[in-house]
Scaffold this motif. Structure first.
Motif, PDB file in Angstrom:
ATOM      1  N   UNK A 132       0.879  -1.131   0.055  1.00 56.80           N
ATOM      2  CA  UNK A 132      -0.031  -0.021   0.090  1.00 56.80           C
ATOM      3  C   UNK A 132       0.804   1.399  -0.159  1.00 56.80           C
ATOM      4  N   UNK A 133       2.179   1.208   0.574  1.00 56.92           N
ATOM      5  CA  UNK A 133       3.093   2.118   0.562  1.00 56.92           C
ATOM      6  C   UNK A 133       3.397   2.263  -0.998  1.00 56.92           C
ATOM      7  N   UNK A 134       3.633   1.743  -1.887  1.00 54.13           N
ATOM      8  CA  UNK A 134       3.868   1.471  -3.190  1.00 54.13           C
ATOM      9  C   UNK A 134       2.724   2.098  -3.714  1.00 54.13           C
ATOM     10  N   UNK A 167      -9.779  13.215   9.109  1.00 54.92           N
ATOM     11  CA  UNK A 167     -10.720  12.705  10.129  1.00 54.92           C
ATOM     12  C   UNK A 167     -10.029  11.323  10.907  1.00 54.92           C
ATOM     13  N   UNK A 168      -9.414  10.687  10.211  1.00 52.35           N
ATOM     14  CA  UNK A 168      -8.794   9.303  10.723  1.00 52.35           C
ATOM     15  C   UNK A 168      -7.516   9.736  11.023  1.00 52.35           C
ATOM     16  N   UNK A 285       2.671  -1.063  12.341  1.00 58.10           N
ATOM     17  CA  UNK A 285       3.079  -0.554  10.822  1.00 58.10           C
ATOM     18  C   UNK A 285       2.499   0.826  10.507  1.00 58.10           C
ATOM     19  N   UNK A 286       1.571   1.603  11.270  1.00 55.70           N
ATOM     20  CA  UNK A 286       0.989   2.802  10.921  1.00 55.70           C
ATOM     21  C   UNK A 286       2.209   3.727  10.718  1.00 55.70           C
ATOM     22  N   UNK A 287       1.798   4.594   9.634  1.00 62.04           N
ATOM     23  CA  UNK A 287       3.056   5.694   9.281  1.00 62.04           C
ATOM     24  C   UNK A 287       2.694   5.956   7.833  1.00 62.04           C
ATOM     25  N   UNK A 428      -6.244   3.325   7.300  1.00 61.28           N
ATOM     26  CA  UNK A 428      -5.091   4.680   7.039  1.00 61.28           C
ATOM     27  C   UNK A 428      -4.104   3.750   6.308  1.00 61.28           C
ATOM     28  N   UNK A 429      -3.784   2.350   6.521  1.00 64.06           N
ATOM     29  CA  UNK A 429      -2.692   1.873   6.044  1.00 64.06           C
ATOM     30  C   UNK A 429      -3.014   0.794   5.019  1.00 64.06           C
ATOM     31  N   UNK A 430      -4.357   0.223   4.917  1.00 62.34           N
ATOM     32  CA  UNK A 430      -4.531  -0.828   3.911  1.00 62.34           C
ATOM     33  C   UNK A 430      -5.884  -0.283   3.282  1.00 62.34           C
ATOM     34  N   UNK A 431      -6.819   0.032   3.820  1.00 63.78           N
ATOM     35  CA  UNK A 431      -7.906   0.193   3.184  1.00 63.78           C
ATOM     36  C   UNK A 431      -8.013   1.423   2.286  1.00 63.78           C
TER      37      UNK A 431
END
Length: 485
Positions: A132-134, A167-168, A285-287, A428-431
């Motif tokens: 997801x960073x990609x 918001x998130x 892994x949140x970032x 935030x990190x996947x969806x």
């Protein structure tokens, strides 16, 4: 961002043509010093860039008027003066520094609760987050005007996308501050064991632990009044050092502390605990909210995918090693924070405890910075600098005291962390990255890629729903037991 040469050698400081902001995740937010007045008066070719909006700034009243008119604010903003200069290695260092944080304390506890096989979940989530960073990099490449996570949300779903993303982001920051304060409360009595045993104020209905926590938060409170954002950036670097120090002390305790790796029996898998465990892993892994800043700071943005893969490989390896070492050392008795299980009396234990206590103190101003910027942008342009400082500091102090009260009322670190990971970090990190990517590049994405991203969205929703339900239930039960006792 700092004057010292050794820090600049790590590319963590302001370069002549680039200022890159940094943060530690779950949550670290470092902001560039506002130097509009100096740059506007300096003449020449040096361009002045508004830190919050990434736009050319104005001098004097014009600067304040433009800032007040533009309500957009990024969680962190990478600011460039000329050509970006971050190399591949520098970008990897920055991304690893942003990812390693509070979540590492709970990885041994999560592994023990989920069983040895849950390590595959830890690694799998790391792979998903690297992917997801990609995707975030692809979205940024598709539209050079997108500079922040919120910009990507707006590009995909319009104004509602920006509102939801913001918001998130702020929800994640709030929960992170609560988690930091709970961690502070848990570790302070061990750092000041002698004082905690004798600390008592008869006219205050607080325990010794609560009094120590209040005192520590009051010590950190003045940092919320800082307007020198380069000082806040220094706090970010201090937080990175503390996080790495914690990892090193745990490994040293296992190797030289005489604890050994025979802590007790851990089953292969506890399937019923996986929902809560997934939230703990996800928080680590949140970032992703700051990845656009790394992308913008790179000399070669096309290498962003390789930076993401390398960074998540390093972080996943560190988390896996810490999880195995901690769980093997203490087995079923491992605490929700590995520092609470380390044997007392060891020098490395004292170092780990101090690092854990100092980490929240370095985070408060850093995490509050996005709120402060947003607040100042909505203040009247005619308001004096002193009045702005009073409003900023007053609101920040009130918010921190509210967080302190909440943390003292709900002192259940593992459940708050798991709830944050499931409720916020998964989104935030996947969806969101998968949804943003599909919406922005729809019609240009292959069918296998559509299927993959749809499957990841579905998996993220499942993890979010079951993880939130599990951690929220455990949190409520713990609160009820606490009141009953």
């Amino acid at each position: 961002m700092a004057a010292s040469g050794w820090w600049c050698g790590l590319s963590l400081c302001a370069k002549p043509k680039q200022v890159a902001s940094e943060s530690v995740h779950g949550a670290q937010l470092a902001l560039q010093r506002l130097t509009a007045a100096r740059r506007c008066g300096g003449g020449g070719d040096a361009a002045c860039v508004d830190v919050e909006a990434g736009k050319p700034c104005k001098c004097g009243e014009e600067l304040h008027a433009e800032a007040a008119a533009d309500g957009r604010v990024a969680a962190v903003e990478a600011v460039h003066h000329g050509k970006p200069t971050s190399s591949f290695a520098h970008s990897v260092i920055n991304m690893v520094g942003m990812l390693i944080g509070l979540g590492q304390l709970s990885t041994p506890y999560a592994l023990e609760n989920g069983g040895w096989a849950s390590v595959f979940l830890l690694v799998g989530l790391g792979v998903m987050c690297a992917y997801t960073a990609h995707l975030i990099g692809k979205c940024l490449d598709d539209d050079p005007t997108s500079k922040t996570y919120q910009d990507i949300g707006e590009r995909a779903f319009g104004g509602r996308g920006r509102v939801v993303a913001s918001a998130f982001i702020y929800l994640e920051i709030f929960f992170a501050l609560v988690s930091y304060t709970i961690s502070l409360s848990d570790n302070l009595p061990l750092v000041f064991a002698g004082a905690a045993a004798h600390l008592h104020l008869p006219w205050v209905r607080l325990t010794a632990t609560q009094l120590l926590t209040v005192a520590a938060v009051l010590v950190a409170l003045p940092s919320l009044w800082l307007r020198d954002l380069s000082t806040i950036s220094f706090l970010s670097f201090a937080g990175i050092v503390m996080s790495l120090l914690i990892f090193g002390t745990v490994v040293c305790a296992a190797a030289f502390g005489g604890v050994g790796l025979g802590g007790g029996y851990i089953p292969a898998l506890r399937l019923e605990r996986i929902p809560a465990v997934s939230g703990l892993y996800m928080f680590s892994y949140a970032g992703h909210i700051v990845f656009p800043n790394i992308h913008a700071a790179m000399k070669d943005p096309s290498a962003f995918t390789r930076v993401s893969v390398a960074s998540f490989a390093v972080v996943t390896a560190l988390y896996t090693a810490l999880a195995f070492v901690g769980a093997s050392m203490f087995g079923p008795s491992v605490s929700s924070q590995i520092t609470l299980s380390m044997p007392p009396g060891l020098a490395v234990t004292r170092i780990a405890l101090w690092a854990t206590v100092l980490t929240p103190v370095t985070k408060y101003a850093l995490e509050f910075a996005p709120f402060a910027i947003q607040l100042e942008r909505h203040l009247p342009a005619a308001m004096s600098p002193r009045a702005r400082t009073l409003v900023r500091g007053g609101v920040g102090s009130a918010a921190l005291l509210l967080i302190l009260a909440l943390a003292l009322s709900v002192p259940y670190f593992q459940y708050v962390l798991s709830l944050t990971g499931s409720l916020v970090s998964v989104a935030i990190s996947i969806i969101f990255p998968c949804a943003f990517y599909l919406k922005i590049r729809w019609g240009r994405v292959s069918r296998p890629a559509v299927a993959l991203n749809a499957a990841m969205i579905a998996a993220g929703v499942v993890l979010a729903v079951v993880g939130t339900a599990s951690s929220a239930t455990s949190l409520v039960q713990s609160i009820q037991k606490g009141h009953a006792a």
